[in-house]
Design a protein around this motif. Sequence first.
Motif, PDB file in Angstrom:
ATOM      1  N   ILE A  98       0.762  -1.831   0.165  1.00  0.00           N
ATOM      2  CA  ILE A  98      -0.314   0.159   0.109  1.00  0.00           C
ATOM      3  C   ILE A  98       1.145   1.146  -0.151  1.00  0.00           C
ATOM      4  CG2 ILE A  98      -0.553   0.275   2.471  1.00  0.00           C
ATOM      5  CD1 ILE A  98      -3.056   1.366   0.280  1.00  0.00           C
ATOM      6  N   VAL A  99       2.039   1.344   0.848  1.00  0.00           N
ATOM      7  CA  VAL A  99       2.671   2.183   0.489  1.00  0.00           C
ATOM      8  C   VAL A  99       3.389   2.558  -0.540  1.00  0.00           C
ATOM      9  CG1 VAL A  99       5.413   3.401   1.942  1.00  0.00           C
ATOM     10  CG2 VAL A  99       3.130   2.085   3.075  1.00  0.00           C
ATOM     11  N   ARG A 102       1.055   3.768  -2.914  1.00  0.00           N
ATOM     12  CA  ARG A 102       0.923   5.081  -2.723  1.00  0.00           C
ATOM     13  C   ARG A 102       1.773   6.190  -3.854  1.00  0.00           C
ATOM     14  NH1 ARG A 102      -0.048   4.132   3.664  1.00  0.00           N
ATOM     15  NH2 ARG A 102      -1.911   4.431   4.057  1.00  0.00           N
ATOM     16  N   ARG A 112      -8.996  11.318   5.618  1.00  0.00           N
ATOM     17  CA  ARG A 112     -10.095  10.183   6.368  1.00  0.00           C
ATOM     18  C   ARG A 112     -11.071  11.104   7.336  1.00  0.00           C
ATOM     19  NH1 ARG A 112      -4.384   6.788   8.041  1.00  0.00           N
ATOM     20  NH2 ARG A 112      -4.781   4.675   6.509  1.00  0.00           N
ATOM     21  N   ARG A 134      -3.197  13.951   4.922  1.00  0.00           N
ATOM     22  CA  ARG A 134      -2.079  12.750   6.035  1.00  0.00           C
ATOM     23  C   ARG A 134      -1.680  13.316   4.081  1.00  0.00           C
ATOM     24  NH1 ARG A 134      -0.884   7.012   6.605  1.00  0.00           N
ATOM     25  NH2 ARG A 134       0.170   6.649   6.402  1.00  0.00           N
ATOM     26  N   GLU A 297      -9.899   2.127   1.145  1.00  0.00           N
ATOM     27  CA  GLU A 297      -9.840   0.724   1.828  1.00  0.00           C
ATOM     28  C   GLU A 297      -9.855   1.266   3.503  1.00  0.00           C
ATOM     29  OE1 GLU A 297      -5.390   0.514   2.929  1.00  0.00           O
ATOM     30  OE2 GLU A 297      -4.560   2.835   2.456  1.00  0.00           O
ATOM     31  N   THR A 299      -8.859   1.658   6.984  1.00  0.00           N
ATOM     32  CA  THR A 299      -7.820   1.757   7.967  1.00  0.00           C
ATOM     33  C   THR A 299      -6.904   0.244   8.096  1.00  0.00           C
ATOM     34  OG1 THR A 299      -8.262   3.801   8.017  1.00  0.00           O
ATOM     35  CG2 THR A 299      -6.764   3.306   9.076  1.00  0.00           C
TER      36      THR A 299
HETATM   37  C1  IPM Z   1      -2.269   3.126   7.503  1.00  0.00           C
HETATM   38  C2  IPM Z   1      -1.254   1.652   7.720  1.00  0.00           C
HETATM   39  C3  IPM Z   1      -0.300   2.351   6.832  1.00  0.00           C
HETATM   40  C4  IPM Z   1       1.035   3.281   7.355  1.00  0.00           C
HETATM   41  C5  IPM Z   1       0.493   0.616   7.180  1.00  0.00           C
HETATM   42  C6  IPM Z   1       0.174  -0.685   7.148  1.00  0.00           C
HETATM   43  C7  IPM Z   1       2.219   0.590   6.157  1.00  0.00           C
HETATM   44  O1  IPM Z   1      -1.115   2.136   9.179  1.00  0.00           O
HETATM   45  O2  IPM Z   1      -2.484   2.972   6.390  1.00  0.00           O
HETATM   46  O3  IPM Z   1      -2.467   4.402   8.524  1.00  0.00           O
HETATM   47  O4  IPM Z   1       1.717   3.757   8.016  1.00  0.00           O
HETATM   48  O5  IPM Z   1       0.141   4.040   6.507  1.00  0.00           O
END
Ligand code: IPM
Length: 372
Positions: A98-99, A102, A112, A134, A297, A299
């Motif tokens: 996911i990182v 992004r 959020r 964020r 997604e 959280t």
């Molecule tokens: C979030 C989660 C992610 C993050 C993890 C799963 C990598 O904590 O989406 O807040 O740190 O961004």
Amino acid sequence: MKRHRIAWLPGDGVGVDVSEAARIVLDAAKVPLEYVHGDIGWEFWCKEGDAFPQRTIELLKSVDAAMFGAITSKPAKAAEAELCPELRGRGLTYRSPIVRMRQMFDLYISLRPCKAYAGNPLNYKEGLDFVMFRENTEDLYSGVEFSPVPKELSQVLTAQSKAFAPFAKLEGDQYAVSCKVNTRRGSERIVRAAFEFARKNKRKKVTVIHKANVVRATDGLFLEIAREVAKGYPEVQFDEANVDAIMMWLLKNPFNYDVLVAPNLYGDIASDLCAQMVGGLGFGCSGNIGEKLAVFEPTHGSAPKYTGQYKVNPIATILAAKMMLEWLGETDAAARVESAVAAVIKEQKVRTYDMGGASTTLDMARAVADKL
Ligand code: IPM
Ligand code: MG
């Protein structure tokens, strides 16, 4: 009517359960969506050495939006041990899909919303309604990290920074360095997104979260830019808070806050607190939004111990689906989904275990779908 093309990425663990639930609701909302399944998750790390395979990256280039469930991740040693034998020892490293997503697709806004739906037994207080912006691509998430630290880097740091002196003589394997990288462009666009949102939605205040008194270079830049951007929005009140202090104040005086904007890591931390105040992980929904693509997604993580048990609360994912509908311009359907969720919460008949009930993930989804 235009059919929106959606990448459907359940991932693994309870990501699969909550995605199935969100689909029940989306189907009931009767929006013209075409779903294309994408492979992502721990299984693909084990089998292919990549939890986010190239074919899924290609898929994301071809869609209007994506829904993402959750993915299991494990520390480096455990990850290596679970690779199929022929992939072990090749120096493959696991990095959160996911990182990567992004950053790869420049999904620079992590949006959020944290709203206390009336009657939720888990609300910290009724009536809370925060929106977190964020920053989602830079900061301590830049991935510019060293462990061990190469000699060349320590030489440059010794020459460039007096503050580095206490570390200058250490062997490279005796410390580690993670770079917090914040750009003017990255800071400007997230703060602007927060103010634009406030203007459009007639929100009264934007609070910027920082630690510029200590982390002078990067947070100093973020704060300076935030002050600058704020001048363009005189109708929105501008407020600044240190990240440590706001953890207390959010609990103490939650109604003093409205829209929040933060660099990546502080935003990550603060958004968990905000989610807890409106019901916890079962209610925390999230959008990763760029100019061309957005990925929605819950959280929460993949909670492997609950895999396949249909136990966890799908509301976070259903609300993420609602955010997706909004982003696609299906605002009427989005509003209907939100009202349906609000009605089910208010009735308190169908409650998952976190809400003190025994309803399953799919019971909850069907209850919301029935309201549609
Ligand atoms: C979030 C989660 C992610 C993050 C993890 C799963 C990598 O904590 O989406 O807040 O740190 O961004
Ligand atoms: Mg987080």
